[in-house]
Design an enzyme around this catalytic site. Structure first.
Site: not given
Ligand code: SAH
Length: 207
Positions: A59
């Site tokens: 993000s």
């Molecule tokens: N805060 C993180 C955001 C990553 S994007 C950062 O700054 O790096 C969101 C993440 O959520 C992705 O890695 C994706 O694989 C994960 N994700 C999507 N659906 C999910 C779920 N149901 N449970 C756990 N993780 C999930």
């Protein structure tokens, strides 16, 4: 990198609306460049999300700081994070809250985030691989929940996982998403407020 990080705090966070001094201090300290692929390290402190592989993104710094601030940081709070991704947001949370449980659905991201966060010395994070809306994580109730991927509709099951007084921050929507802040005022009263439009990857579901 340290200079770029302080400029990020000045220009992207303070000039917008991030005010919590502890959040600003931590954002000025956590090495975001270690959480992005090597080819993007030079862009790590830019005002933008970046790809982290597997169709996912880290993000934008402002979003990380703003969502963290809305949870009202305090060392006596236990936070559930759904969507570990790169682990950057997790590091910021681990600096400001007492304990973090974080869940990632993509096995490779779960492994890489766990390894970088252990290398950096964090000992107050429990890592889980699975669907954050479904896998059982103790305790049953958290002081705060942060979801970093967007479901199409608000997951009605989540407020039950908040302690009274707990706060939940979550992007909701498909083509148009809003960041929503949910506060559990009492056992049977929940307030929901839309904060501002956002653009997150889609929350996946798994059986
Ligand atoms: N805060 C993180 C955001 C990553 S994007 C950062 O700054 O790096 C969101 C993440 O959520 C992705 O890695 C994706 O694989 C994960 N994700 C999507 N659906 C999910 C779920 N149901 N449970 C756990 N993780 C999930």
């Amino acid at each position: 990198m340290a200079l770029a990080r302080l400029q990020m705090v000045q220009q992207q966070l303070k000039r917008r609306d991030v005010e919590n001094p502890a959040v600003l201090e931590v954002m000025g300290r956590v090495p975001r460049h270690l959480f992005v692929p090597v080819r993007f390290q030079g862009d790590a402190y830019d005002d933008t999300p970046l790809p982290i592989g597997h169709g996912q993104t880290i993000s934008q710094p402002y979003i990380v700081a703003s969502m963290t601030e809305k949870l009202l940081p305090s060392k006596d709070k236990h936070i559930l994070e759904i969507g570990t991704g790169s682990g950057y947001q997790t590091a910021v949370l681990a600096e400001l809250f007492g304990r973090i449980d974080t869940v990632e659905i993509v096995p490779e991201l779960f492994v890489s985030a766990r390894s970088i966060l252990s290398e950096l010395g964090y000992t107050n994070i429990n890592f889980h691989n699975g669907d954050g809306l479904k896998i059982p994580v103790e305790p049953k109730e958290f002081d705060g929940i942060i979801v970093t991927a967007a479901p199409e509709r608000f997951p009605e099951s989540l407020p039950a996982r908040l302690a009274v007084g707990g706060r939940l921050i979550i992007p909701v929507g498909y083509s148009h998403q809003n960041l929503m802040l949910v506060v559990k005022e009492s056992q049977d009263k929940i307030t929901r407020r839309d904060l501002y439009p956002v653009r997150f990857v889609t929350l996946q579901t798994r059986d």
